[in-house]
Design a protein around this motif. Structure first.
Motif, PDB file in Angstrom:
ATOM      1  N   ALA A  21      11.185  23.424  78.773  1.00 61.87           N
ATOM      2  CA  ALA A  21       9.990  23.319  79.604  1.00 61.87           C
ATOM      3  C   ALA A  21       9.577  21.861  79.707  1.00 61.87           C
ATOM      4  CB  ALA A  21       8.860  24.147  78.999  1.00 61.87           C
ATOM      5  N   LEU A  22       8.433  21.629  80.340  1.00 61.55           N
ATOM      6  CA  LEU A  22       7.838  20.301  80.384  1.00 61.55           C
ATOM      7  C   LEU A  22       7.676  19.729  78.984  1.00 61.55           C
ATOM      8  CD1 LEU A  22       5.147  21.163  83.001  1.00 61.55           C
ATOM      9  CD2 LEU A  22       6.552  19.134  83.206  1.00 61.55           C
ATOM     10  N   SER A  23       7.815  18.434  78.868  1.00 59.17           N
ATOM     11  CA  SER A  23       7.660  17.801  77.565  1.00 59.17           C
ATOM     12  C   SER A  23       6.217  17.881  77.092  1.00 59.17           C
ATOM     13  CB  SER A  23       8.083  16.335  77.639  1.00 59.17           C
ATOM     14  OG  SER A  23       9.459  16.231  77.875  1.00 59.17           O
ATOM     15  N   GLY A  24       6.061  18.014  75.814  1.00 55.17           N
ATOM     16  CA  GLY A  24       4.769  18.026  75.152  1.00 55.17           C
ATOM     17  C   GLY A  24       5.010  18.063  73.665  1.00 55.17           C
ATOM     18  N   THR A  25       4.063  17.606  72.885  1.00 54.75           N
ATOM     19  CA  THR A  25       4.265  17.538  71.443  1.00 54.75           C
ATOM     20  C   THR A  25       3.020  18.016  70.707  1.00 54.75           C
ATOM     21  OG1 THR A  25       3.350  15.333  70.971  1.00 54.75           O
ATOM     22  CG2 THR A  25       5.578  15.416  71.896  1.00 54.75           C
ATOM     23  N   ASP A  26       3.202  18.286  69.408  1.00 52.75           N
ATOM     24  CA  ASP A  26       2.085  18.645  68.542  1.00 52.75           C
ATOM     25  C   ASP A  26       1.281  17.429  68.105  1.00 52.75           C
ATOM     26  OD1 ASP A  26       2.379  21.626  67.938  1.00 52.75           O
ATOM     27  OD2 ASP A  26       4.403  20.922  67.507  1.00 52.75           O
ATOM     28  N   TYR A  27       1.730  16.227  68.441  1.00 54.79           N
ATOM     29  CA  TYR A  27       1.106  15.013  67.925  1.00 54.79           C
ATOM     30  C   TYR A  27      -0.371  14.926  68.298  1.00 54.79           C
ATOM     31  CZ  TYR A  27       0.460  10.141  66.621  1.00 54.79           C
ATOM     32  OH  TYR A  27       0.024   8.987  66.032  1.00 54.79           O
ATOM     33  N   PHE A  28      -1.187  14.562  67.303  1.00 54.40           N
ATOM     34  CA  PHE A  28      -2.615  14.342  67.528  1.00 54.40           C
ATOM     35  C   PHE A  28      -3.102  13.393  66.438  1.00 54.40           C
ATOM     36  CE2 PHE A  28      -7.147  15.092  67.520  1.00 54.40           C
ATOM     37  CZ  PHE A  28      -7.451  15.341  68.856  1.00 54.40           C
ATOM     38  N   ASP A  29      -3.863  12.370  66.831  1.00 53.59           N
ATOM     39  CA  ASP A  29      -4.374  11.377  65.893  1.00 53.59           C
ATOM     40  C   ASP A  29      -5.820  11.049  66.263  1.00 53.59           C
ATOM     41  OD1 ASP A  29      -4.936   9.309  64.187  1.00 53.59           O
ATOM     42  OD2 ASP A  29      -3.192   8.093  64.709  1.00 53.59           O
ATOM     43  N   ALA A  30      -6.744  11.464  65.408  1.00 54.33           N
ATOM     44  CA  ALA A  30      -8.168  11.259  65.679  1.00 54.33           C
ATOM     45  C   ALA A  30      -8.705   9.951  65.109  1.00 54.33           C
ATOM     46  CB  ALA A  30      -8.971  12.424  65.107  1.00 54.33           C
TER      47      ALA A  30
END
Length: 344
Positions: free
Chosen positions: A246-255
């Motif tokens: 599918a379209l690219s996407g990641t779990d990455y998240f940095d607050a």
């Protein structure tokens, strides 16, 4: 076999999740996400990629002196897959572990013997791990390894027909002709760039180009695309996670670098893929069975909304329009997605 696979996966995710924060730089315990993709989420459709469920755990940022850097350094020594940084403080490294199930069905599910020119029935249960490195707050390298089971052991028939029975819908009758049991996997790598366009009054525009490739018995393809976003605190991620292929996407998240806790963005994106293999269309790798003639070029268009409060909670809603994937497919598909993430 599938139940054992899921039990081992969930146990492993929990064990790694507990151990990773020991060496983490921040006082946090990771992030859990649940992603649902379904062609009838915002519509009445029920065909092709009809259901996908994915549970993932994102680790805290790994400290520069942690032994968990070993896999990143090993892969980087073999190939130029991770961007270099002038110093360790200019990069952020995280792991993501995930487990999921996807279900594929033909257009007509009323017949016991499916149309051989229609998409085959298939279930896919899998586990995987991602290595995610952000460099200089502008580039994200994403290496992902996925392994699982295609076939009856993936429990696609049970998941679909038991749910249909629960909601009072008609069952799918052709699952006896699904793809056969096969241990399968794929390795994916992609790089994403976050390019700011302008900011004013706390709101920003950016564009996130990406390019990558996947190779394996499940899927083999090259991909390129991009996403444009408008909102507040866009620096927290590089777009929402998705279920492959599918379209690219990641779990990455940095607050850590947010300006205030609240963030949101609306987004639109596209990706084109050159497809060498798709087991859910080509059929089993080492045995004969149902298959259709796939399209060489497949494209996705998506649009959606992401809302988040710091690292505590995030909700994402989107819709994807996918071009025809095989020769006799009557119309493009529309897939709805919804996800919820929260800090542990």
């Amino acid at each position: 076999m599938s139940r054992k696979l899921f039990s081992v996966a969930i146990g492993s995710i929990a064990a790694i999740g507990v151990s990773l924060p020991i060496d983490a730089k921040a006082d946090e315990f990771g992030r859990l996400s649940l992603l649902e993709e379904n062609d009838s989420l915002y519509d009445t459709s029920d065909k092709h990629f009809t259901q996908g469920l994915r549970l993932s755990f994102l680790s805290p940022d790994i400290a520069s002196n942690s032994a968990w850097n070993g896999p990143f350094d090993f892969v980087g020594a073999l190939a130029p897959l991770f961007s270099s940084a002038p110093k360790a403080g200019d990069r952020s490294r995280r792991y993501a572990m995930f487990v999921g199930q996807s279900i594929f069905t033909p257009t007509d599910k009323t017949t016991t013997t499916p149309d051989p020119t229609d998409r085959p029935y298939a279930g896919w249960a899998y586990v995987g791990v991602s290595l995610l490195q952000e460099t200089n707050r502008s580039t994200l390298d994403h290496l992902e390894v996925t392994i699982g089971l295609v076939g009856p052991g993936a429990l696609g028939k049970q998941a679909q027909n038991d749910f249909h029975q629960f909601i009072g819908a008609a069952p799918a009758h052709g699952w006896s002709y699904q793809l056969r049991n096969e241990l399968a996997g794929m390795v994916s790598y992609e790089r994403l760039w976050r390019v700011p366009l302008f900011s004013a009054a706390g709101l920003s525009f950016d564009i996130v180009p990406q390019a990558g490739a996947t190779i394996g018995t499940v899927a083999t393809y090259g991909a390129a695309g991009g996403m444009i976003r408008f909102g507040r605190n866009l620096q927290a991620d590089y777009g929402p996670a998705r279920i492959r292929p599918a379209l690219s996407g990641t779990d990455y998240f940095d607050a850590d670098h947010l300006d205030g806790n609240f963030g949101f963005y609306v987004f639109a994106g596209t990706q084109g893929r050159i497809v060498g293999r798709n087991i859910f269309l080509d059929g089993n790798t080492f045995r004969s069975g149902p298959s259709v003639d796939k399209k060489l070029f497949v494209g996705d268009l998506q649009a959606g909304l992401s809302l988040f409060w710091s690292n505590d909670i995030q909700a994402v809603f989107s819709a994807v329009r996918r071009t025809r994937e095989y020769d006799n497919q009557p119309t493009p598909d529309v897939i709805g997605t919804a996800s919820l993430s929260f800090a542990l």
